[in-house]
Design a protein around this motif. Structure first.
Motif, PDB file in Angstrom:
ATOM      1  N   UNK A  28     -11.147  -4.912   0.802  1.00 40.62           N
ATOM      2  CA  UNK A  28     -11.134  -4.886   2.271  1.00 40.62           C
ATOM      3  C   UNK A  28      -9.843  -4.266   2.809  1.00 40.62           C
ATOM      4  N   UNK A  29      -8.722  -4.516   2.134  1.00 40.91           N
ATOM      5  CA  UNK A  29      -7.449  -3.915   2.554  1.00 40.91           C
ATOM      6  C   UNK A  29      -7.520  -2.388   2.513  1.00 40.91           C
ATOM      7  N   UNK A  30      -8.153  -1.865   1.470  1.00 39.96           N
ATOM      8  CA  UNK A  30      -8.231  -0.412   1.353  1.00 39.96           C
ATOM      9  C   UNK A  30      -8.997   0.191   2.525  1.00 39.96           C
ATOM     10  N   UNK A  31     -10.021  -0.514   2.986  1.00 46.98           N
ATOM     11  CA  UNK A  31     -10.813  -0.012   4.106  1.00 46.98           C
ATOM     12  C   UNK A  31     -10.139  -0.294   5.447  1.00 46.98           C
ATOM     13  N   UNK A  32      -9.750  -1.539   5.670  1.00 50.22           N
ATOM     14  CA  UNK A  32      -9.271  -1.938   6.992  1.00 50.22           C
ATOM     15  C   UNK A  32      -7.842  -1.510   7.280  1.00 50.22           C
ATOM     16  N   UNK A  33      -7.026  -1.350   6.238  1.00 50.30           N
ATOM     17  CA  UNK A  33      -5.629  -0.944   6.437  1.00 50.30           C
ATOM     18  C   UNK A  33      -5.427   0.511   6.040  1.00 50.30           C
ATOM     19  N   UNK A  34      -5.603   0.826   4.758  1.00 49.17           N
ATOM     20  CA  UNK A  34      -5.239   2.161   4.294  1.00 49.17           C
ATOM     21  C   UNK A  34      -6.154   3.259   4.830  1.00 49.17           C
ATOM     22  N   UNK A  35      -7.375   2.934   5.206  1.00 50.62           N
ATOM     23  CA  UNK A  35      -8.259   3.930   5.801  1.00 50.62           C
ATOM     24  C   UNK A  35      -8.216   3.914   7.324  1.00 50.62           C
ATOM     25  N   UNK A  36      -7.322   3.081   7.892  1.00 52.26           N
ATOM     26  CA  UNK A  36      -7.325   2.929   9.344  1.00 52.26           C
ATOM     27  C   UNK A  36      -5.942   2.944   9.974  1.00 52.26           C
TER      28      UNK A  36
END
Length: 418
Positions: A28-36
Motif C-alpha cells: 500500500x505504501x508503494x501505491x499511496x506514497x511512492x506513486x502519489x
C-alpha cells in the motif's frame, strides 16, 4: 482496496511495529506514497548536457532520467511499450536513442517512439505516436530532480516548502562553482525503508553507534562532532520533511570566513594558495569541503546529509537499497574535490567508520521487530528547541529529539489515510 485502519497505526509519539514488517502495508505504501508524491530521481549534474541519461527508480518502478536535445528534462518508465523489456540498462551515459534489445523498437530521449521494425506486420492505422515511453511529471529545484506519477499534484516548490531554504544552504558546498556528483556506491540492508528514513534526523544514536568514527578523529575534529553538545535542534519543515542541525556554526558556509582554518585542512589550504587562489576563495573552498552542519530529510526518499546525498529505495518490506552519492565542486579545484572524496570514504564508504555501523543498527531493528506482534516503536523523545533557532510556528526539539521522525510519520499517516 485495503480495509486496514492506517491512522490507528500512527499515534503522536509512537508507531506500530507492523509498519516495519507487514507486506500488505508495504504494498500500500508503494501505491499511496511512492506513486502519489514527488520522489527524488537524480541530480542535474547526472544529466549535464543534451542526450544524457541516468537510470533511477520511483518506488519499485525503474525509470530513465534524460535531458533531450533541447535541454528539457524527462523521466520515463524504463519499459518498452511492446512487450515490456527494459530499454536501458546502463547507469548513466549519453545516447540519442534507446533501442529495445528484444524486438528493436527505438525511442528518442524524450520518449517518442521513433521506429518499429517490420511495421507492415501491424494493422492499418498503427501510429507510433500512440506508443511513447510513459512520461512522468518532472520538476527541478536547485539541481534536485523529482518525478511523480500524479499529474494534478502541487508544484514541487510548494511540496518542498520550508525545506527550500535548507536546500539552498546545502548547495553552498559548491563554493561558488556549483555542485556536481562525484560518484556513488550502493548497498542493501535487510530492513524496512522507514528505518533508514528515521536515521537521518536521529542524533541520539551518534555518540553510541559512532564511537569508532569519533575515535578515528583528532581531538579538535572530535570536539566539532560532539553533536549533542553544540546547541543544535531538529525542526519539522512540513510535508514530512525535517532538518537536524548538529553544528550551528556550519549552517551557512559563507558566514564567518575569517575564522581560523582547522588544522586538518591546513595542507589543502596551502595547496590551493600555491595554485593561485586568493585567500578569501581558499577559505570559501576549505569551508565547503568540510560540509554543512545539518542533515536535511526530504520525504520520502532522499537526504541532503552534511556532505552527500543519501537515497533510499524500497525493495520489499524487509529489504532496502541505499545509494550514497558523493558531491563536489563543479569546475572547482581538483584538490578540493579530492579532499571531499577522502572525507566521504572515511565516513560513508564501504570501509568507512560510519555507515557500516549504521547499517548494523538498521538490520538489528528489523530483526528485533519480529519479536512481539502488538508492540510499538517509541518516538517520544523531545524537548523545546533553543530560543529563536527554529522558524516561528514550526514544531522543534533539541538535537536529540525525535521531532523529524514524528514529522515523517504524520505525513505517512496523512498519505496512507487519504
Amino acid at each position: 482496496m485495503s480495509t486496514t485502519d492506517f491512522a490507528a497505526l500512527v499515534k503522536d509519539d509512537r508507531v506500530h511495529t507492523a509498519l516495519y514488517k507487514d507486506p500488505a502495508i508495504f504494498d500500500e505504501e508503494m501505491e499511496r506514497i511512492f506513486n502519489n508524491t514527488w520522489v527524488w530521481v537524480a541530480h542535474a549534474s547526472d544529466v549535464p548536457t543534451k542526450n544524457t541519461f541516468k537510470t533511477s527508480w520511483v518506488g519499485r518502478q525503474p525509470v530513465i532520467v534524460t535531458r533531450d536535445k533541447e535541454g528539457k528534462l524527462h523521466v520515463l518508465l524504463n519499459r518498452c511499450r511492446h512487450r515490456a523489456a527494459s530499454v536501458c540498462e546502463k547507469k548513466k551515459g549519453k545516447a540519442s536513442v534507446f533501442v529495445c534489445p528484444y524486438h528493436g523498437w527505438s525511442y528518442d530521449v524524450d520518449g517518442k517512439l521513433r521506429k518499429v521494425p517490420h511495421a507492415k506486420g501491424y494493422e492499418e492505422g498503427f501510429d507510433t505516436a500512440d506508443f511513447p515511453l510513459i512520461s512522468l511529471r518532472t520538476e527541478e529545484y536547485n539541481g534536485l530532480i523529482f518525478a511523480t506519477f500524479k499529474r494534478d499534484i502541487e508544484p514541487l516548490a510548494d511540496f518542498l516548502g520550508a525545506a527550500k531554504k535548507w536546500i539552498d544552504l546545502f548547495m553552498k558546498q559548491g563554493a561558488g562553482f556549483g555542485v556536481k556528483t562525484l560518484g556513488e556506491h550502493k548497498f542493501r540492508f535487510p530492513g524496512n525503508w522507514k528505518i533508514q528514513l528515521e536515521n537521518t534526523t536521529d542524533a541520539y544514536h551518534f555518540p553510541i553507534v559512532r564511537k569508532t568514527f569519533l575515535d578515528s578523529l583528532d581531538a579538535a575534529t572530535e570536539n566539532i562532532f560532539d553533536v549533542l553538545g553544540q546547541g543544535g535542534w531538529v525542526e519539522d519543515l512540513g510535508n514530512g520533511h525535517s532538518v537536524m542541525v548538529m553544528i550551528p556554526d556550519l549552517i551557512d558556509l559563507e558566514d564567518n570566513l575569517d575564522a581560523p582554518i582547522p588544522d586538518r585542512f591546513a595542507d589543502l589550504a596551502k595547496e590551493l594558495a600555491d595554485e593561485g587562489y586568493p585567500d578569501v576563495q581558499v577559505r570559501r573552498i576549505v569551508r565547503a569541503v568540510g560540509g554543512s552542519g545539518f542533515n536535511l530529510n526530504l520525504f520520502p526518499n532522499v537526504a541532503c546529509s552534511m556532505a552527500f546525498f543519501r537515497v533510499l529505495r524500497p525493495v520489499s518490506v524487509d529489504e532496502t537499497e541505499i545509494t550514497h552519492v558523493a558531491i563536489g565542486m563543479d569546475g572547482g579545484p581538483a584538490a578540493g574535490n579530492r579532499a571531499r572524496l577522502r572525507l566521504h570514504e572515511h565516513f560513508q564508504g564501504p570501509m568507512g567508520f560510519g555507515t557500516p555501523d549504521d547499517a548494523e543498527g538498521w538490520e538489528r531493528v528489523q530483526r528485533g521487530a519480529r519479536a512481539g506482534d502488538d508492540l510499538w516503536i517509541m518516538l517520544n523523545r523531545g524537548v523545546d528547541a533553543p530560543q529563536g533557532a527554529a522558524e516561528p510556528g514550526h514544531d522543534a526539539g533539541d538535537v536529540s529529539a525525535e521531532t523529524g521522525m514524528r514529522a515523517a510519520y504524520q505525513m505517512w499517516k496523512r498519505m496512507m489515510s487519504a
